[in-house]
Design a protein around this motif. Structure first.
Motif, mmCIF file in Angstrom:
data_model
loop_
_atom_site.group_PDB
_atom_site.id
_atom_site.type_symbol
_atom_site.label_atom_id
_atom_site.label_comp_id
_atom_site.label_asym_id
_atom_site.label_seq_id
_atom_site.Cartn_x
_atom_site.Cartn_y
_atom_site.Cartn_z
ATOM 1 N N VAL A 28 0.829 -1.216 0.000
ATOM 2 C CA VAL A 28 0.000 0.000 0.000
ATOM 3 C C VAL A 28 0.855 1.254 0.000
ATOM 4 O O VAL A 28 0.359 2.355 0.261
ATOM 5 N N ALA A 29 2.150 1.122 -0.299
ATOM 6 C CA ALA A 29 3.027 2.300 -0.359
ATOM 7 C C ALA A 29 2.670 3.141 -1.584
ATOM 8 O O ALA A 29 2.259 2.614 -2.634
ATOM 9 N N LEU A 30 2.846 4.456 -1.472
ATOM 10 C CA LEU A 30 2.518 5.391 -2.546
ATOM 11 C C LEU A 30 3.787 6.000 -3.117
ATOM 12 O O LEU A 30 4.726 6.303 -2.380
ATOM 13 N N ASP A 31 3.795 6.191 -4.442
ATOM 14 C CA ASP A 31 4.923 6.894 -5.053
ATOM 15 C C ASP A 31 4.601 8.381 -5.133
ATOM 16 O O ASP A 31 3.630 8.858 -4.517
ATOM 17 N N SER A 32 5.388 9.126 -5.882
ATOM 18 C CA SER A 32 5.218 10.584 -5.931
ATOM 19 C C SER A 32 3.909 10.988 -6.610
ATOM 20 O O SER A 32 3.462 12.125 -6.456
ATOM 21 N N GLN A 33 3.289 10.103 -7.361
ATOM 22 C CA GLN A 33 2.015 10.388 -8.009
ATOM 23 C C GLN A 33 0.856 9.650 -7.339
ATOM 24 O O GLN A 33 -0.195 9.456 -7.942
ATOM 25 N N ARG A 34 1.104 9.235 -6.090
ATOM 26 C CA ARG A 34 0.107 8.582 -5.254
ATOM 27 C C ARG A 34 -0.384 7.269 -5.864
ATOM 28 O O ARG A 34 -1.536 6.867 -5.675
ATOM 29 N N ARG A 35 0.481 6.573 -6.575
ATOM 30 C CA ARG A 35 0.135 5.279 -7.136
ATOM 31 C C ARG A 35 0.712 4.173 -6.254
ATOM 32 O O ARG A 35 1.853 4.268 -5.785
ATOM 33 N N THR A 36 -0.075 3.131 -6.064
ATOM 34 C CA THR A 36 0.397 1.942 -5.360
ATOM 35 C C THR A 36 1.059 1.005 -6.366
ATOM 36 O O THR A 36 0.888 1.166 -7.580
ATOM 37 N N PRO A 37 1.808 -0.006 -5.896
ATOM 38 C CA PRO A 37 2.327 -1.008 -6.830
ATOM 39 C C PRO A 37 1.231 -1.692 -7.630
ATOM 40 O O PRO A 37 1.450 -2.102 -8.773
ATOM 41 N N LEU A 38 0.001 -1.774 -7.050
ATOM 42 C CA LEU A 38 -1.102 -2.387 -7.771
ATOM 43 C C LEU A 38 -1.489 -1.568 -8.998
ATOM 44 O O LEU A 38 -1.891 -2.128 -10.033
ATOM 45 N N HIS A 39 -1.385 -0.232 -8.902
ATOM 46 C CA HIS A 39 -1.642 0.609 -10.069
ATOM 47 C C HIS A 39 -0.727 0.219 -11.226
ATOM 48 O O HIS A 39 -1.174 0.064 -12.371
ATOM 49 N N LEU A 40 0.559 0.086 -10.918
ATOM 50 C CA LEU A 40 1.550 -0.175 -11.962
ATOM 51 C C LEU A 40 1.393 -1.583 -12.534
ATOM 52 O O LEU A 40 1.492 -1.779 -13.748
ATOM 53 N N ALA A 41 1.122 -2.555 -11.671
ATOM 54 C CA ALA A 41 0.939 -3.923 -12.145
ATOM 55 C C ALA A 41 -0.325 -4.035 -12.988
ATOM 56 O O ALA A 41 -0.352 -4.734 -14.008
ATOM 57 N N SER A 42 -1.396 -3.326 -12.585
ATOM 58 C CA SER A 42 -2.652 -3.374 -13.339
ATOM 59 C C SER A 42 -2.505 -2.694 -14.696
ATOM 60 O O SER A 42 -3.028 -3.184 -15.704
ATOM 61 N N ALA A 43 -1.817 -1.558 -14.710
ATOM 62 C CA ALA A 43 -1.634 -0.833 -15.966
ATOM 63 C C ALA A 43 -0.848 -1.652 -16.975
ATOM 64 O O ALA A 43 -1.038 -1.520 -18.194
ATOM 65 N N ASN A 44 0.052 -2.496 -16.478
ATOM 66 C CA ASN A 44 0.891 -3.297 -17.374
ATOM 67 C C ASN A 44 0.355 -4.707 -17.597
ATOM 68 O O ASN A 44 0.939 -5.481 -18.364
ATOM 69 N N GLY A 45 -0.730 -5.072 -16.905
ATOM 70 C CA GLY A 45 -1.390 -6.341 -17.165
ATOM 71 C C GLY A 45 -0.721 -7.563 -16.570
ATOM 72 O O GLY A 45 -0.876 -8.665 -17.109
#
Length: 469
Positions: free
Chosen positions: A88-105
């Motif tokens: 549940v950690a957030l990066d500088s754009q308030r994205r979680t690792p789940l955001h990045l994994a979902s965006a990349n499929g």
């Protein structure tokens, strides 16, 4: 004693420099870029607190963000085993690792992050208001979309910062397959009524983005087709919002799809015809005098334009008839010098009288036509009154000249009584109409003069009262 103290301080500084060495942090991020599990194990063996100190580093993303972005599943598993809170950690754009994994499929990565982070992590929104489900749908990773919906269906109800639902996002990005997968979360009636913050339905969104393929798909759903003329908060239908977009080949194709489905413009939906019928019925009940008075008091430009057209037609008809009578006078009017000098002089007087009246009628008619077609601003009530009375007057002279010509045909000036009464009635009608217009015009002038000295509120009240006469 002092030597021992110095020795202890040197050992402490060495230990701190070792454990806080930026080389270890750099090595950690380098390992996350390549997904090197052995390097991560070595770093954890050297410093078991290295993951706990990540919040003190100047990096924008955690190693788990990078692993999720690159799809390093085993590396991410090890990180989550050592520090589950990274899910549940957030990066500088308030994205979680789940955001990045979902965006990349990355389906397996997504499933693991949801398992560790919990179902609520599916609803986390980045700085643009997108959840991991939004990003998966926008990139049309259908298996990831299904996994996220199964983990937490409420994530599909999240609204973006721009006020769009996830279905509107799918339409905007032309992601029809994602749209099909997500639409099962709503029933048909709900699909027809789902809107964004501007009140735009899915049809509005498809029309704005000119997505004809999605439009055809949506219009096959009966409830959406039945509600195709729903207006947004600005009172616009899907066809109206399309008209406000730049026109190109796609807009023409989109317009054809909408019109074939029976989608109308908002103006075509307003009950303007019943209102006009009601107004017309009310005017019919008032009577001729009340309607004429209302037109004089109120600035009825439509009536003025209609009156101009009537005057032109009437003046042209009179001018044409006068012209024909002038070049083809009655044979009895023509002088004949074989009847004696006195008789000839009398016939010449009758002929001259006929020509003068006929010429006056024709010239006056043509003058009225000339004024009407000259382009003068005839919204002035004085000019309309003057032209109306003038037209009625030349009609009277034409009838009188006709009566006089008939008397020259008959023996001893005999004219049938029916003709006499017909001409008299016609002259009387013209006189009455001219009198009515004159009375109304004079009354209107008097009222206008009286209003000049009244306060503004009294003027408005009197005008309203006058319109109801």
């Amino acid at each position: 004693m002092a030597l021992a103290y110095v020795y202890i301080r040197v050992l402490c500084r060495y230990a701190l420099s070792y454990y806080h060495s930026p080389n270890m942090e750099t090595k950690l991020y380098e390992a996350s870029l390549t997904g090197n599990v052995q390097a991560l194990n070595a770093l954890l063996h050297q410093d078991q607190l290295i993951l706990d100190r990540l919040s003190l580093t100047g990096f924008n993303e955690s190693p788990l963000h990078i692993a999720a972005m690159r799809g390093h599943h085993q590396f991410a598993l090890l990180l989550l085993t050592q520090k589950p809170k990274l899910a549940v950690a957030l990066d500088s754009q308030r994205r979680t690792p789940l955001h990045l994994a979902s965006a990349n499929g990355y389906l397996e990565m997504v499933q693991e992050l949801v398992r560790v982070g919990g179902r609520d992590v599916c609803c986390f929104r980045d700085q643009d208001g997108f959840t991991p489900l939004h990003l998966a749908a926008m990139n049309e990773h259908l298996e990831v979309v299904k996994a996220l919906v199964q983990a937490n269906p409420d994530a599909a109800k999240e609204i973006t910062e721009t006020g769009e639902t996830i279905l509107h996002v799918c339409v905007s990005y032309n992601r029809m397959e994602s749209l099909k997968v997500l639409m099962v979360l709503w029933n048909e009636e709900e699909l027809a009524k789902i809107t964004d913050h501007s009140g735009n339905t899915l049809l509005h969104a498809a029309a704005i983005n000119k997505q004809t393929r999605i439009l055809n798909f949506l219009l096959r759903i009966q409830s959406i087709k039945d509600n195709g003329n729903v207006v947004n908060k600005h009172g616009l239908t899907a066809l109206d919002v399309l008209d406000q977009c730049p026109r190109d080949v796609k807009s023409l194709e989109t317009r054809q799809v909408l019109m074939e489905a029976g989608v109308l413009r908002a103006n075509d939906l307003r009950p303007s015809i019943p209102k006009q019928l009601t107004k017309s019925s009310r005017n019919k009940r008032k009577g001729f005098l009340s309607r004429t008075w209302a037109r004089y008091v109120n600035n009825d430009h439509h009536w003025i334009e209609k009156q101009r057209g009537i005057l032109i037609v009437a003046a042209l008809v009179v001018a044409a008839m006068s012209f024909y009578s002038g070049i083809n006078p009655p044979s009895k009017v023509l002088p004949n010098n074989t009847n004696g000098r006195f008789s000839y002089q009398s016939e010449m007087d009758d002929f001259n009288q006929f020509i003068v009246i006929n010429l006056f009628t024709m010239i006056t008619s043509l003058a009225i036509v000339l004024v009407l077609i000259s382009g003068l601003p005839l919204s002035n009530k004085f000019l309309i009154w003057l032209l109306t009375v003038g037209t009625l007057f030349i009609m009277v002279t034409m009838v009188a000249n006709y009566w006089d010509s008939l008397s020259n045909f008959g023996p001893d000036g005999y004219v049938d009584l029916t003709v006499v009464w017909t001409c008299l009635v016609m002259i009387l009608i013209c006189g009455v109409i001219a009198l009515i217009h004159t009375i109304f015009f004079v009354t209107w002038v008097v009222i206008k003069l009286l209003k000049c000295g009244m306060p503004e509120t009294h003027r408005k009240g009197n005008q309203d009262d006058a319109g109801e006469v």
